[in-house]
Write a protein that holds these residues in place. Structure first.
Motif, PDB file in Angstrom:
ATOM      1  N   VAL A 284       0.972  -1.264  -0.002  1.00  0.00           N
ATOM      2  CA  VAL A 284      -0.134   0.038   0.018  1.00  0.00           C
ATOM      3  C   VAL A 284       0.888   1.109   0.066  1.00  0.00           C
ATOM      4  CG1 VAL A 284      -1.646   1.195   1.244  1.00  0.00           C
ATOM      5  CG2 VAL A 284      -1.783  -1.434   1.197  1.00  0.00           C
ATOM      6  N   THR A 285       0.736   2.036  -0.999  1.00  0.00           N
ATOM      7  CA  THR A 285       1.449   3.370  -1.066  1.00  0.00           C
ATOM      8  C   THR A 285       0.633   4.684  -0.546  1.00  0.00           C
ATOM      9  OG1 THR A 285       2.880   2.325  -2.868  1.00  0.00           O
ATOM     10  CG2 THR A 285       3.190   4.731  -2.702  1.00  0.00           C
ATOM     11  N   VAL A 286       1.267   5.340   0.243  1.00  0.00           N
ATOM     12  CA  VAL A 286       0.774   6.448   0.672  1.00  0.00           C
ATOM     13  C   VAL A 286       1.552   7.609   0.543  1.00  0.00           C
ATOM     14  CG1 VAL A 286      -0.417   7.768   2.856  1.00  0.00           C
ATOM     15  CG2 VAL A 286      -0.865   5.154   2.602  1.00  0.00           C
ATOM     16  N   LEU A 287       0.974   8.868   0.208  1.00  0.00           N
ATOM     17  CA  LEU A 287       1.747   9.950   0.139  1.00  0.00           C
ATOM     18  C   LEU A 287       1.638  10.919   1.444  1.00  0.00           C
ATOM     19  CD1 LEU A 287       3.526  12.075  -1.343  1.00  0.00           C
ATOM     20  CD2 LEU A 287       1.386  12.974  -2.254  1.00  0.00           C
ATOM     21  N   ALA A 288       2.638  10.854   2.160  1.00  0.00           N
ATOM     22  CA  ALA A 288       2.478  11.698   3.374  1.00  0.00           C
ATOM     23  C   ALA A 288       3.736  12.484   3.748  1.00  0.00           C
ATOM     24  CB  ALA A 288       2.559  10.466   4.642  1.00  0.00           C
ATOM     25  N   ASP A 289       3.245  13.617   4.026  1.00  0.00           N
ATOM     26  CA  ASP A 289       4.083  14.849   3.952  1.00  0.00           C
ATOM     27  C   ASP A 289       5.057  15.196   2.860  1.00  0.00           C
ATOM     28  OD1 ASP A 289       3.112  15.352   6.722  1.00  0.00           O
ATOM     29  OD2 ASP A 289       4.544  13.838   7.565  1.00  0.00           O
ATOM     30  N   GLY A 290       4.470  14.997   1.987  1.00  0.00           N
ATOM     31  CA  GLY A 290       5.516  15.005   0.584  1.00  0.00           C
ATOM     32  C   GLY A 290       6.331  14.120   0.112  1.00  0.00           C
ATOM     33  N   LYS A 291       6.426  12.752   0.898  1.00  0.00           N
ATOM     34  CA  LYS A 291       6.998  11.489   0.352  1.00  0.00           C
ATOM     35  C   LYS A 291       6.219  10.405   0.386  1.00  0.00           C
ATOM     36  CE  LYS A 291       9.345   9.661   4.106  1.00  0.00           C
ATOM     37  NZ  LYS A 291      10.476   9.406   4.767  1.00  0.00           N
ATOM     38  N   GLU A 292       6.519   9.367  -0.586  1.00  0.00           N
ATOM     39  CA  GLU A 292       5.972   8.155  -0.759  1.00  0.00           C
ATOM     40  C   GLU A 292       6.139   7.158   0.378  1.00  0.00           C
ATOM     41  OE1 GLU A 292       5.367   6.520  -4.723  1.00  0.00           O
ATOM     42  OE2 GLU A 292       4.705   8.388  -5.583  1.00  0.00           O
ATOM     43  N   GLU A 293       5.257   6.652   0.943  1.00  0.00           N
ATOM     44  CA  GLU A 293       5.458   5.634   2.067  1.00  0.00           C
ATOM     45  C   GLU A 293       5.034   4.415   1.488  1.00  0.00           C
ATOM     46  OE1 GLU A 293       7.112   5.947   5.304  1.00  0.00           O
ATOM     47  OE2 GLU A 293       7.553   8.121   5.360  1.00  0.00           O
ATOM     48  N   VAL A 294       5.453   3.095   1.444  1.00  0.00           N
ATOM     49  CA  VAL A 294       5.049   2.229   0.939  1.00  0.00           C
ATOM     50  C   VAL A 294       5.306   0.947   2.196  1.00  0.00           C
ATOM     51  CG1 VAL A 294       5.568  -0.043  -0.490  1.00  0.00           C
ATOM     52  CG2 VAL A 294       6.135   2.325  -1.274  1.00  0.00           C
ATOM     53  N   VAL A 295       3.901   0.500   2.505  1.00  0.00           N
ATOM     54  CA  VAL A 295       3.726  -0.481   3.421  1.00  0.00           C
ATOM     55  C   VAL A 295       3.237  -1.780   3.139  1.00  0.00           C
ATOM     56  CG1 VAL A 295       3.893   1.331   5.501  1.00  0.00           C
ATOM     57  CG2 VAL A 295       1.652   0.435   4.472  1.00  0.00           C
ATOM     58  N   ASP A 296       3.505  -2.750   3.839  1.00  0.00           N
ATOM     59  CA  ASP A 296       2.965  -4.019   3.542  1.00  0.00           C
ATOM     60  C   ASP A 296       1.546  -4.073   4.167  1.00  0.00           C
ATOM     61  OD1 ASP A 296       2.652  -7.322   4.353  1.00  0.00           O
ATOM     62  OD2 ASP A 296       3.523  -7.095   2.414  1.00  0.00           O
ATOM     63  N   PHE A 297       0.481  -4.577   3.634  1.00  0.00           N
ATOM     64  CA  PHE A 297      -0.820  -4.574   4.233  1.00  0.00           C
ATOM     65  C   PHE A 297      -0.723  -5.605   5.467  1.00  0.00           C
ATOM     66  CE2 PHE A 297      -4.900  -7.142   4.495  1.00  0.00           C
ATOM     67  CZ  PHE A 297      -5.534  -5.938   4.663  1.00  0.00           C
ATOM     68  N   GLY A 298       0.051  -6.588   5.520  1.00  0.00           N
ATOM     69  CA  GLY A 298       0.069  -7.301   6.804  1.00  0.00           C
ATOM     70  C   GLY A 298       0.658  -6.551   8.016  1.00  0.00           C
ATOM     71  N   GLU A 299       1.178  -5.297   7.827  1.00  0.00           N
ATOM     72  CA  GLU A 299       2.052  -4.579   8.918  1.00  0.00           C
ATOM     73  C   GLU A 299       0.547  -3.708   9.631  1.00  0.00           C
ATOM     74  OE1 GLU A 299       5.145  -2.329   7.769  1.00  0.00           O
ATOM     75  OE2 GLU A 299       6.141  -4.197   6.675  1.00  0.00           O
ATOM     76  N   ILE A 300      -0.435  -3.482   8.723  1.00  0.00           N
ATOM     77  CA  ILE A 300      -1.493  -2.639   9.143  1.00  0.00           C
ATOM     78  C   ILE A 300      -2.445  -3.033  10.157  1.00  0.00           C
ATOM     79  CG2 ILE A 300      -3.369  -1.011   8.200  1.00  0.00           C
ATOM     80  CD1 ILE A 300      -1.995  -1.163   5.467  1.00  0.00           C
ATOM     81  N   SER A 301      -2.437  -2.506  11.238  1.00  0.00           N
ATOM     82  CA  SER A 301      -3.241  -3.232  12.232  1.00  0.00           C
ATOM     83  C   SER A 301      -4.706  -2.645  12.159  1.00  0.00           C
ATOM     84  CB  SER A 301      -2.807  -2.926  13.673  1.00  0.00           C
ATOM     85  OG  SER A 301      -2.555  -1.436  14.129  1.00  0.00           O
ATOM     86  N   LYS A 302      -4.878  -1.321  11.625  1.00  0.00           N
ATOM     87  CA  LYS A 302      -6.202  -0.743  11.342  1.00  0.00           C
ATOM     88  C   LYS A 302      -6.019   0.430  10.510  1.00  0.00           C
ATOM     89  CE  LYS A 302      -7.291   1.842  15.409  1.00  0.00           C
ATOM     90  NZ  LYS A 302      -8.121   1.965  16.477  1.00  0.00           N
ATOM     91  N   GLY A 303      -7.050   0.255   9.400  1.00  0.00           N
ATOM     92  CA  GLY A 303      -7.085   1.533   8.505  1.00  0.00           C
ATOM     93  C   GLY A 303      -8.435   2.073   8.357  1.00  0.00           C
ATOM     94  N   LYS A 304      -8.501   3.416   7.986  1.00  0.00           N
ATOM     95  CA  LYS A 304      -9.693   3.924   7.608  1.00  0.00           C
ATOM     96  C   LYS A 304      -9.457   5.435   6.747  1.00  0.00           C
ATOM     97  CE  LYS A 304      -9.683   7.361  11.557  1.00  0.00           C
ATOM     98  NZ  LYS A 304     -10.444   7.718  12.730  1.00  0.00           N
TER      99      LYS A 304
END
Length: 149
Positions: A124-144
């Motif tokens: 999952v790729t998120v643009l946060a504070d001007g930079k792209e953060e890539v995280v594995d779905f399995g690391e996410i404990s909750k999302g909204k």
């Protein structure tokens, strides 16, 4: 065919996408809830689902549920969009939320807030504070998703 696949067929016939099906109990009432999103993209985001589309889908699905009840006993059918702020429970929910603001929680670190850019495989790729953060779905404990007022 299963009830869910039959419902998906009706949803697709209205150019919508099935977001979620759930059965909930609220105030001693059982609700069979079907959430849908639009397939139309405008300015990088999904267009809202109209009330008319929800009503039409409800009319299409009701006879099916009369023949194949989704739960035992009395229930109320509710067809709607999942809302502008909603929980992201599975990878498909993330795929349907590309272009929206998301907040992700992790067991191992602080929250990540930003714009959901893409979902590839289980990344999952998120643009946060001007930079792209890539995280594995399995690391996410909750999302909204969230709306910035």
């Amino acid at each position: 065919m299963s009830l869910e696949s039959d419902i998906k067929s009706f949803v697709k016939s209205l150019d919508l996408e099935l977001y979620d099906i759930s059965t909930v109990s609220e105030f001693d009432e059982t609700i069979y809830r079907i959430s849908v999103v639009s397939n139309e993209i405008e300015d990088g985001k999904r267009k809202p689902v109209s009330l008319d589309s929800c009503a039409e889908l409800s009319r299409l699905i009701s006879p099916l549920l009369d023949v194949t009840p989704p739960v035992s006993g009395d229930y109320r059918l509710e067809v709607s969009s999942p809302g502008i702020e909603r929980k992201l429970k599975n990878l498909h929910h993330y795929e349907l939320s590309i272009g929206e603001n998301v907040q992700l929680g992790f067991a191992s670190r602080d929250k990540l807030k930003g714009k959901l850019l893409k979902v590839e495989d289980s990344k999952v790729t998120v643009l946060a504070d001007g930079k792209e953060e890539v995280v594995d779905f399995g690391e996410i404990s909750k999302g909204k998703t969230y709306f910035e007022w």
